[in-house]
Write an enzyme that holds these catalytic residues in place. Structure first.
Site, PDB file in Angstrom:
ATOM      1  N   ASP A 118      -5.466  18.809 -15.530  1.00 20.38           N
ATOM      2  CA  ASP A 118      -5.976  17.390 -15.840  1.00 20.38           C
ATOM      3  C   ASP A 118      -5.370  17.272 -17.365  1.00 20.38           C
ATOM      4  O   ASP A 118      -5.836  17.741 -18.334  1.00 20.38           O
ATOM      5  CB  ASP A 118      -7.275  17.072 -15.860  1.00 20.38           C
ATOM      6  CG  ASP A 118      -7.716  15.768 -16.160  1.00 20.38           C
ATOM      7  OD1 ASP A 118      -7.199  14.976 -16.666  1.00 20.38           O
ATOM      8  OD2 ASP A 118      -8.767  15.477 -15.524  1.00 20.38           O
ATOM      9  N   TYR A 142     -14.520  17.457 -16.413  1.00 20.90           N
ATOM     10  CA  TYR A 142     -15.125  16.207 -16.289  1.00 20.90           C
ATOM     11  C   TYR A 142     -16.148  15.901 -15.411  1.00 20.90           C
ATOM     12  O   TYR A 142     -16.036  16.350 -14.400  1.00 20.90           O
ATOM     13  CB  TYR A 142     -13.868  15.302 -16.146  1.00 20.90           C
ATOM     14  CG  TYR A 142     -14.137  13.938 -15.951  1.00 20.90           C
ATOM     15  CD1 TYR A 142     -14.309  13.000 -17.161  1.00 20.90           C
ATOM     16  CD2 TYR A 142     -14.189  13.322 -14.820  1.00 20.90           C
ATOM     17  CE1 TYR A 142     -14.659  11.846 -17.086  1.00 20.90           C
ATOM     18  CE2 TYR A 142     -14.708  11.772 -14.623  1.00 20.90           C
ATOM     19  CZ  TYR A 142     -14.663  11.000 -16.119  1.00 20.90           C
ATOM     20  OH  TYR A 142     -15.173   9.813 -15.909  1.00 20.90           O
ATOM     21  N   LYS A 161      -6.862   6.193 -19.849  1.00 16.04           N
ATOM     22  CA  LYS A 161      -7.026   6.733 -20.999  1.00 16.04           C
ATOM     23  C   LYS A 161      -5.895   6.360 -21.905  1.00 16.04           C
ATOM     24  O   LYS A 161      -5.541   5.540 -21.973  1.00 16.04           O
ATOM     25  CB  LYS A 161      -7.788   7.941 -20.813  1.00 16.04           C
ATOM     26  CG  LYS A 161      -8.909   8.475 -19.972  1.00 16.04           C
ATOM     27  CD  LYS A 161     -10.332   7.761 -20.324  1.00 16.04           C
ATOM     28  CE  LYS A 161     -11.088   7.736 -19.010  1.00 16.04           C
ATOM     29  NZ  LYS A 161     -11.345   9.098 -18.579  1.00 16.04           N
ATOM     30  N   ARG A 181       0.962  -1.138   0.125  1.00 14.01           N
ATOM     31  CA  ARG A 181      -0.095  -0.067  -0.047  1.00 14.01           C
ATOM     32  C   ARG A 181       0.745   1.038  -0.116  1.00 14.01           C
ATOM     33  O   ARG A 181       0.789   2.299  -0.617  1.00 14.01           O
ATOM     34  CB  ARG A 181      -0.874  -0.079   1.129  1.00 14.01           C
ATOM     35  CG  ARG A 181      -1.679   1.562   1.406  1.00 14.01           C
ATOM     36  CD  ARG A 181      -2.586   1.649   2.210  1.00 14.01           C
ATOM     37  NE  ARG A 181      -2.738   0.886   3.275  1.00 14.01           N
ATOM     38  CZ  ARG A 181      -1.891   1.035   4.510  1.00 14.01           C
ATOM     39  NH1 ARG A 181      -1.181   2.012   4.708  1.00 14.01           N
ATOM     40  NH2 ARG A 181      -1.996   0.194   5.606  1.00 14.01           N
TER      41      ARG A 181
HETATM   42  C1  LIG Z   1     -11.740   9.645 -17.380  1.00 19.43           C
HETATM   43  C2  LIG Z   1     -11.303  10.938 -16.636  1.00 19.43           C
HETATM   44  C3  LIG Z   1     -11.107  11.174 -15.390  1.00 19.43           C
HETATM   45  C4  LIG Z   1     -11.402  10.113 -14.290  1.00 19.43           C
HETATM   46  O1  LIG Z   1     -10.638   9.125 -14.514  1.00 19.43           O
HETATM   47  P1  LIG Z   1     -11.057   7.639 -14.207  1.00 19.43           P
HETATM   48  O2  LIG Z   1      -9.964   6.735 -14.064  1.00 19.43           O
HETATM   49  O3  LIG Z   1     -12.313   7.074 -14.702  1.00 19.43           O
HETATM   50  O4  LIG Z   1     -11.386   7.551 -12.515  1.00 19.43           O
HETATM   51  C5  LIG Z   1     -10.806  12.526 -15.021  1.00 19.43           C
HETATM   52  N1  LIG Z   1     -10.548  13.501 -16.093  1.00 19.43           N
HETATM   53  C6  LIG Z   1     -10.860  13.140 -17.090  1.00 19.43           C
HETATM   54  C7  LIG Z   1     -10.427  14.406 -18.122  1.00 19.43           C
HETATM   55  C8  LIG Z   1     -11.334  11.869 -17.827  1.00 19.43           C
HETATM   56  O5  LIG Z   1     -11.388  11.737 -18.910  1.00 19.43           O
END
Ligand SMILES: *Cc1c(COP(=O)(O)O)cnc(C)c1O
Length: 391
Positions: free
Chosen positions: A174, A102, A199, A50
């Site tokens: 982000d 998001y 992603k 962890r």
């Molecule tokens: C998908 C996404 C998130 C969240 O990520 P998860 O892995 O689904 O928790 C945050 N910001 C953006 C821009 C995203 O596309």
């Protein structure tokens, strides 16, 4: 590996041929939850997974180097990476977030705000006056998403980060939509970079994960401490898979972007398309900023289909190379209808305010042959038009 290596080499090669046990070329996965103490009251480099794990550490190091940060913490999802950042804030602070952030980030910020953890103002960050008014309330943190989801709005990271700094605020970007292959926010003055590694970084739609990178080593320490306290660190197997995906980030991005550029031009010239949102098109309002701060225009785009919701439904249902699904950034091309999928929770009024119409479709462009993607879209336009004509 030495610091002067190009990012493509870091992505492909970080951790390769370093195994001291058996000389494995590919770094092994360390699934062990616990590690041997070398002696009484002596700890080794790892004690409990962890807290820290070699497979996760290698992924964190690779992401941090690609983003040009001092270090990174790998988390169990993109949302837990955002929440990790929020965990480190003092009570009663103010956060400035994009009005079109998001959906999961919006929900998290609103839920914690409602519990009294902090205050949030959601502003249109392309509106200088609105942003200035928010800065005058002395926020502790400014959150940026560029390009935004699903309308691909672009904001100037360097300009916002500089203003934020002058008001004593930290800036977090982000960077999920572009990845460090196409945008490096720390080099533009940001303090933190957040990823949903689900992603582009993993890129194969088979892991949910996240990461936060910090420019400053002390902040990396704070994030690592809080990740250990709350237990939101990523699993070793997921880290291994994500690093495996990350090895091909650059060629994937290059090819997916090439496909996206062709598709954007095709849609832009199509008589059944009312609008295309892709920063690579000269007509896009963020084209100049994107050209400056990005190394490419990316592989995400959205567009508005003429002909009402019936046409949208038939268009989507007749696609076969594209798959109807949420998420993005994988090797496969996806189509999403934000109004009934990713942004359904926003409600009609908020969607209208954000400019998300019922005829908007979002595409995540994959690695298929561009000709097959274009043919798939073309036949779907034909189906949508025939049915419109038949009504
Ligand atoms: C998908 C996404 C998130 C969240 O990520 P998860 O892995 O689904 O928790 C945050 N910001 C953006 C821009 C995203 O596309």
């Amino acid at each position: 590996m030495s610091k002067s290596l190009n990012p493509e080499t870091i992505a492909a090669g970080n951790g390769i041929a370093l195994d001291e046990s058996f000389g494995a070329v590919t770094p092994p996965i360390y699934l062990s939850s616990t590690f041997v103490f070398p002696g009484f009251a002596q700890s080794g480099p790892y004690d409990y997974s962890r807290t820290a794990n070699p497979s996760r550490a290698l992924l964190a190091d690779t992401i941090a180097r690609l983003e040009g940060g001092a270090g990174a913490v790998v988390t169990s999802s993109g949302m837990s990476a955002v929440d990790l950042l929020l965990s480190t804030l003092e009570p009663d602070t103010l956060i400035v977030a994009p009005h079109d952030c998001y959906g999961g980030t919006y929900r998290l910020l609103a839920a914690r705000r409602d519990r009294g953890h902090f205050s949030v103002v959601f502003v249109d960050q392309g509106d200088d006056a609105a942003l200035e008014a928010a800065f005058e309330q002395y926020p502790a943190l400014v959150l940026i998403e560029t390009p935004s989801n699903p309308l691909m709005r672009v904001v100037d990271i360097a300009q916002i980060a500089e203003r934020a700094k002058s008001f004593g605020a930290k800036t977090a970007v982000d960077n999920t939509f572009l990845s460090p292959a196409l945008q490096r926010p720390i080099s533009l003055g940001a303090d933190f970079v957040i990823h949903s590694t689900t992603k582009y970084l993993n890129g194969h739609s088979d892991v949910v994960g996240g990461a936060i990178v910090a420019a400053d080593a002390a902040d990396v320490e704070t994030f690592a401490t809080w990740a250990n306290i709350t237990g939101i660190t990523g699993a070793p197997f997921d880290s291994y898979l994500t690093l495996r995906g990350l090895r091909t980030l650059f060629p994937r991005m290059e090819r997916q972007q090439e496909n996206a550029e062709r598709i954007a031009r095709f849609l832009d010239a199509h008589p059944q398309v009312a609008a295309v949102h892709y920063p690579g098109l000269p007509s896009h309002p963020g084209h100049a900023i994107a050209g400056r701060q990005q190394a490419g225009f990316g592989a995400m785009l959205s567009f508005e289909l003429d002909g009402g919701v019936g046409a949208v439904r038939r268009f989507v249902e007749s696609l076969s190379v594209f798959t109807l699904a949420e998420s993005l950034g994988g090797i496969e091309s996806l189509v999403a209808h934000p109004a009934t999928m990713t942004h359904v929770g926003m409600g009609e009024t908020a969607r209208a305010a954000a400019g998300i119409t019922d005829r908007l479709l979002r595409l995540s462009i994959g690695l298929e042959a561009a000709d097959d993607l274009l043919a798939d879209l073309e036949q779907a336009f034909d189906v949508a038009r025939e049915r419109v004509a038949a009504l």
